[in-house]
Each structure stands twice: as C-alpha cells, then as structure tokens.
Design a protein around this motif. Structure first.
Motif, PDB file in Angstrom:
ATOM      1  N   HIS A 281       0.839  -1.199   0.000  1.00  0.00           N
ATOM      2  CA  HIS A 281       0.000   0.000   0.000  1.00  0.00           C
ATOM      3  C   HIS A 281       0.880   1.257   0.000  1.00  0.00           C
ATOM      4  CE1 HIS A 281      -3.028   2.922   1.079  1.00  0.00           C
ATOM      5  NE2 HIS A 281      -2.440   3.164   2.219  1.00  0.00           N
ATOM      6  N   GLU A 282       1.883   1.264   0.827  1.00  0.00           N
ATOM      7  CA  GLU A 282       2.788   2.412   0.903  1.00  0.00           C
ATOM      8  C   GLU A 282       3.524   2.625  -0.420  1.00  0.00           C
ATOM      9  OE1 GLU A 282       5.434   1.867   4.202  1.00  0.00           O
ATOM     10  OE2 GLU A 282       3.773   1.541   5.593  1.00  0.00           O
ATOM     11  N   HIS A 283       3.984   1.523  -1.021  1.00  0.00           N
ATOM     12  CA  HIS A 283       4.691   1.631  -2.301  1.00  0.00           C
ATOM     13  C   HIS A 283       3.762   2.157  -3.395  1.00  0.00           C
ATOM     14  CE1 HIS A 283       8.504   0.085  -1.105  1.00  0.00           C
ATOM     15  NE2 HIS A 283       8.063  -1.135  -0.830  1.00  0.00           N
ATOM     16  N   PHE A 284       2.519   1.688  -3.411  1.00  0.00           N
ATOM     17  CA  PHE A 284       1.586   2.153  -4.437  1.00  0.00           C
ATOM     18  C   PHE A 284       1.281   3.629  -4.256  1.00  0.00           C
ATOM     19  CE2 PHE A 284      -2.542   2.855  -6.433  1.00  0.00           C
ATOM     20  CZ  PHE A 284      -2.281   2.370  -7.703  1.00  0.00           C
TER      21      PHE A 284
ATOM     22  N   SER B 219       8.639   5.574 -17.922  1.00  0.00           N
ATOM     23  CA  SER B 219       9.350   4.319 -17.743  1.00  0.00           C
ATOM     24  C   SER B 219       9.037   3.706 -16.375  1.00  0.00           C
ATOM     25  CB  SER B 219      10.844   4.573 -17.880  1.00  0.00           C
ATOM     26  OG  SER B 219      11.602   3.614 -17.232  1.00  0.00           O
ATOM     27  N   VAL B 220       8.660   2.441 -16.356  1.00  0.00           N
ATOM     28  CA  VAL B 220       8.418   1.735 -15.097  1.00  0.00           C
ATOM     29  C   VAL B 220       9.688   1.740 -14.259  1.00  0.00           C
ATOM     30  CG1 VAL B 220       7.809  -0.489 -14.062  1.00  0.00           C
ATOM     31  CG2 VAL B 220       6.621   0.287 -16.124  1.00  0.00           C
TER      32      VAL B 220
ATOM     33  N   ASP C 114      12.852   2.808  -9.505  1.00  0.00           N
ATOM     34  CA  ASP C 114      14.093   3.336  -8.920  1.00  0.00           C
ATOM     35  C   ASP C 114      13.802   4.397  -7.869  1.00  0.00           C
ATOM     36  OD1 ASP C 114      15.683   1.688 -10.452  1.00  0.00           O
ATOM     37  OD2 ASP C 114      16.230   3.237 -11.909  1.00  0.00           O
ATOM     38  N   LYS C 115      12.813   5.253  -8.127  1.00  0.00           N
ATOM     39  CA  LYS C 115      12.437   6.282  -7.150  1.00  0.00           C
ATOM     40  C   LYS C 115      11.983   5.651  -5.832  1.00  0.00           C
ATOM     41  CE  LYS C 115      11.782  10.501  -8.513  1.00  0.00           C
ATOM     42  NZ  LYS C 115      12.669  11.573  -8.043  1.00  0.00           N
ATOM     43  N   LEU C 116      11.363   4.463  -5.935  1.00  0.00           N
ATOM     44  CA  LEU C 116      10.846   3.781  -4.748  1.00  0.00           C
ATOM     45  C   LEU C 116      11.853   2.798  -4.150  1.00  0.00           C
ATOM     46  CD1 LEU C 116       7.283   2.965  -6.124  1.00  0.00           C
ATOM     47  CD2 LEU C 116       7.927   4.837  -4.610  1.00  0.00           C
ATOM     48  N   CYS C 117      12.992   2.639  -4.828  1.00  0.00           N
ATOM     49  CA  CYS C 117      14.020   1.680  -4.403  1.00  0.00           C
ATOM     50  C   CYS C 117      13.480   0.244  -4.384  1.00  0.00           C
ATOM     51  CB  CYS C 117      14.599   2.049  -3.036  1.00  0.00           C
ATOM     52  SG  CYS C 117      15.388   3.661  -3.014  1.00  0.00           S
ATOM     53  N   ILE C 118      12.690  -0.082  -5.402  1.00  0.00           N
ATOM     54  CA  ILE C 118      12.182  -1.443  -5.586  1.00  0.00           C
ATOM     55  C   ILE C 118      12.423  -1.832  -7.037  1.00  0.00           C
ATOM     56  CG2 ILE C 118      10.441  -1.264  -3.743  1.00  0.00           C
ATOM     57  CD1 ILE C 118       8.319  -0.829  -5.916  1.00  0.00           C
ATOM     58  N   SER C 119      12.239  -3.087  -7.356  1.00  0.00           N
ATOM     59  CA  SER C 119      12.429  -3.527  -8.739  1.00  0.00           C
ATOM     60  C   SER C 119      11.189  -3.210  -9.571  1.00  0.00           C
ATOM     61  CB  SER C 119      12.707  -5.032  -8.789  1.00  0.00           C
ATOM     62  OG  SER C 119      11.540  -5.762  -8.462  1.00  0.00           O
TER      63      SER C 119
ATOM     64  N   ARG D 162       9.818  -5.240 -11.539  1.00  0.00           N
ATOM     65  CA  ARG D 162       8.964  -6.431 -11.442  1.00  0.00           C
ATOM     66  C   ARG D 162       8.061  -6.339 -10.209  1.00  0.00           C
ATOM     67  NH1 ARG D 162      10.954 -12.690 -11.019  1.00  0.00           N
ATOM     68  NH2 ARG D 162       8.872 -13.566 -11.164  1.00  0.00           N
ATOM     69  N   TYR D 163       8.608  -5.909  -9.077  1.00  0.00           N
ATOM     70  CA  TYR D 163       7.816  -5.782  -7.861  1.00  0.00           C
ATOM     71  C   TYR D 163       6.773  -4.669  -7.999  1.00  0.00           C
ATOM     72  CZ  TYR D 163       6.652  -5.498  -2.897  1.00  0.00           C
ATOM     73  OH  TYR D 163       5.985  -5.480  -1.692  1.00  0.00           O
ATOM     74  N   LEU D 164       7.135  -3.572  -8.648  1.00  0.00           N
ATOM     75  CA  LEU D 164       6.167  -2.495  -8.886  1.00  0.00           C
ATOM     76  C   LEU D 164       5.014  -3.005  -9.750  1.00  0.00           C
ATOM     77  CD1 LEU D 164       5.223   0.402  -8.552  1.00  0.00           C
ATOM     78  CD2 LEU D 164       6.752   1.043 -10.442  1.00  0.00           C
ATOM     79  N   ASN D 165       5.322  -3.786 -10.766  1.00  0.00           N
ATOM     80  CA  ASN D 165       4.275  -4.383 -11.590  1.00  0.00           C
ATOM     81  C   ASN D 165       3.375  -5.296 -10.770  1.00  0.00           C
ATOM     82  OD1 ASN D 165       4.224  -3.525 -14.359  1.00  0.00           O
ATOM     83  ND2 ASN D 165       6.266  -4.412 -14.567  1.00  0.00           N
ATOM     84  N   LEU D 166       3.963  -6.100  -9.901  1.00  0.00           N
ATOM     85  CA  LEU D 166       3.193  -6.995  -9.034  1.00  0.00           C
ATOM     86  C   LEU D 166       2.221  -6.208  -8.164  1.00  0.00           C
ATOM     87  CD1 LEU D 166       2.993 -10.009  -7.849  1.00  0.00           C
ATOM     88  CD2 LEU D 166       4.437  -9.077  -6.031  1.00  0.00           C
ATOM     89  N   ILE D 167       2.716  -5.130  -7.566  1.00  0.00           N
ATOM     90  CA  ILE D 167       1.876  -4.283  -6.715  1.00  0.00           C
ATOM     91  C   ILE D 167       0.718  -3.689  -7.520  1.00  0.00           C
ATOM     92  CG2 ILE D 167       1.817  -2.106  -5.419  1.00  0.00           C
ATOM     93  CD1 ILE D 167       4.763  -2.714  -4.615  1.00  0.00           C
ATOM     94  N   CYS D 168       1.035  -3.129  -8.684  1.00  0.00           N
ATOM     95  CA  CYS D 168       0.003  -2.496  -9.509  1.00  0.00           C
ATOM     96  C   CYS D 168      -1.036  -3.519  -9.957  1.00  0.00           C
ATOM     97  CB  CYS D 168       0.632  -1.807 -10.718  1.00  0.00           C
ATOM     98  SG  CYS D 168       1.546  -0.321 -10.271  1.00  0.00           S
ATOM     99  N   ARG D 169      -0.600  -4.683 -10.397  1.00  0.00           N
ATOM    100  CA  ARG D 169      -1.546  -5.726 -10.826  1.00  0.00           C
ATOM    101  C   ARG D 169      -2.440  -6.172  -9.677  1.00  0.00           C
ATOM    102  NH1 ARG D 169      -1.461  -7.138 -15.870  1.00  0.00           N
ATOM    103  NH2 ARG D 169       0.466  -7.088 -17.051  1.00  0.00           N
ATOM    104  N   GLU D 170      -1.862  -6.298  -8.507  1.00  0.00           N
ATOM    105  CA  GLU D 170      -2.630  -6.731  -7.350  1.00  0.00           C
ATOM    106  C   GLU D 170      -3.694  -5.711  -6.961  1.00  0.00           C
ATOM    107  OE1 GLU D 170      -1.569  -7.080  -2.729  1.00  0.00           O
ATOM    108  OE2 GLU D 170      -0.468  -8.513  -3.993  1.00  0.00           O
TER     109      GLU D 170
END
Length: 148
Positions: free
Chosen positions: A26-29, A45-46, A51-56, A58-66
């Motif tokens: 939730h915080e990352h989103f 660019s994803v 990079d701004k969130l210091c996550i990959s 792939r993980y950002l995509n996972l969060i968004c899809r969820e």
C-alpha cells in the motif's frame, strides 16, 4: 468535472483494494502514484518509478496488478493519456506543443501513443469535443470558444 469525478472514483476503488492488502505494498503504491503525479509529463518508464521507490520494476508491476488489475506500464500510460485528453479539450495548444509538453520524441509518436489509447488521433478527439473516451472517462462538452 465529470472527468475528475471518474478519476476520483478510480482512486477510491484502488484505495479500497489497498486497504485490504495493506502494509508495505500500500505504501509503495501510494508513493508510486505521488511520483507519477509529479513526473507524468516527462517520465513514462516503469524503471524510473521503481528506482524512485528503491524497488524492482517487477515488484512495482506486481503491486500495480494486485491493486488495480493493470501493469505499472498500463497505469502510467493511462494516466498520461487521460491528461493529454484533458489538455486537448481544455487548451488550444497545438499537437506539436502538447507533444513537447509531454516529452514525446516526435509529434508522430505522440499521435500514435494517443491513438492507441483512445482509438482516434488527438485532432479527431479535440474535434469531437466531449463524450466518452475509450478508457471510459467522461469529458464534458466545452463551449466552441474554448477550442479556438
């Protein structure tokens, strides 16, 4: 006004989904959306947002899809397309000016990007002056004077 209510509704729905999943995602989103609101005109660019969130990415995509059932790339593109559509019906900026404002490499790429999202060119969309966009957002009819 209708556009803003539709957009608000989408964010509220995403917020409900986020409350159910809670925690770090939730915080990352939230941070992703805040960053997107700040940089949408210059960055699509994803990897940039991850990079701004210091996550990959792939993980950002996972969060968004969820949380939204869309990839991060789709979230970014939809957000940009909605703002372009709003600019087309609320300003009289030329296609060239808008392509530069939204940091597209060429006006033809800008036109292609918009057509992929809305099913028509920016000029066709502007001439239409209202109705619903393909993405489902309602745009109010504007007086003729605001497009001249």
């Amino acid at each position: 006004a209708a556009f803003l209510f539709e957009l608000l509704g989408m964010y509220e729905e995403a917020g409900k989904n986020m409350q159910q999943s809670g925690g770090r995602r939730h915080e990352h989103f939230e941070a992703f959306m805040a960053s997107l609101r700040q940089h949408y005109k210059t960055e699509r660019s994803v990897e940039f947002y991850a990079d701004k969130l210091c996550i990959s990415a792939r993980y950002l995509n996972l969060i968004c899809r969820e949380l939204t059932e869309h990839s991060a790339s789709e979230c970014i593109s939809d957000y940009v397309a909605m703002h372009i559509a709003l600019s087309l019906i609320t300003t009289d900026h030329s296609i060239l000016e808008l392509s530069e404002e939204y940091n597209f490499s060429t006006p033809s790429y800008f036109i292609r990007f918009f057509k992929q999202h809305e099913g028509m060119t920016p000029l066709q969309f502007r001439r239409r002056k209202g109705g619903k966009s393909r993405s489902g957002f309602a745009f109010p009819l504007l007086p003729e004077a605001s497009l001249d």
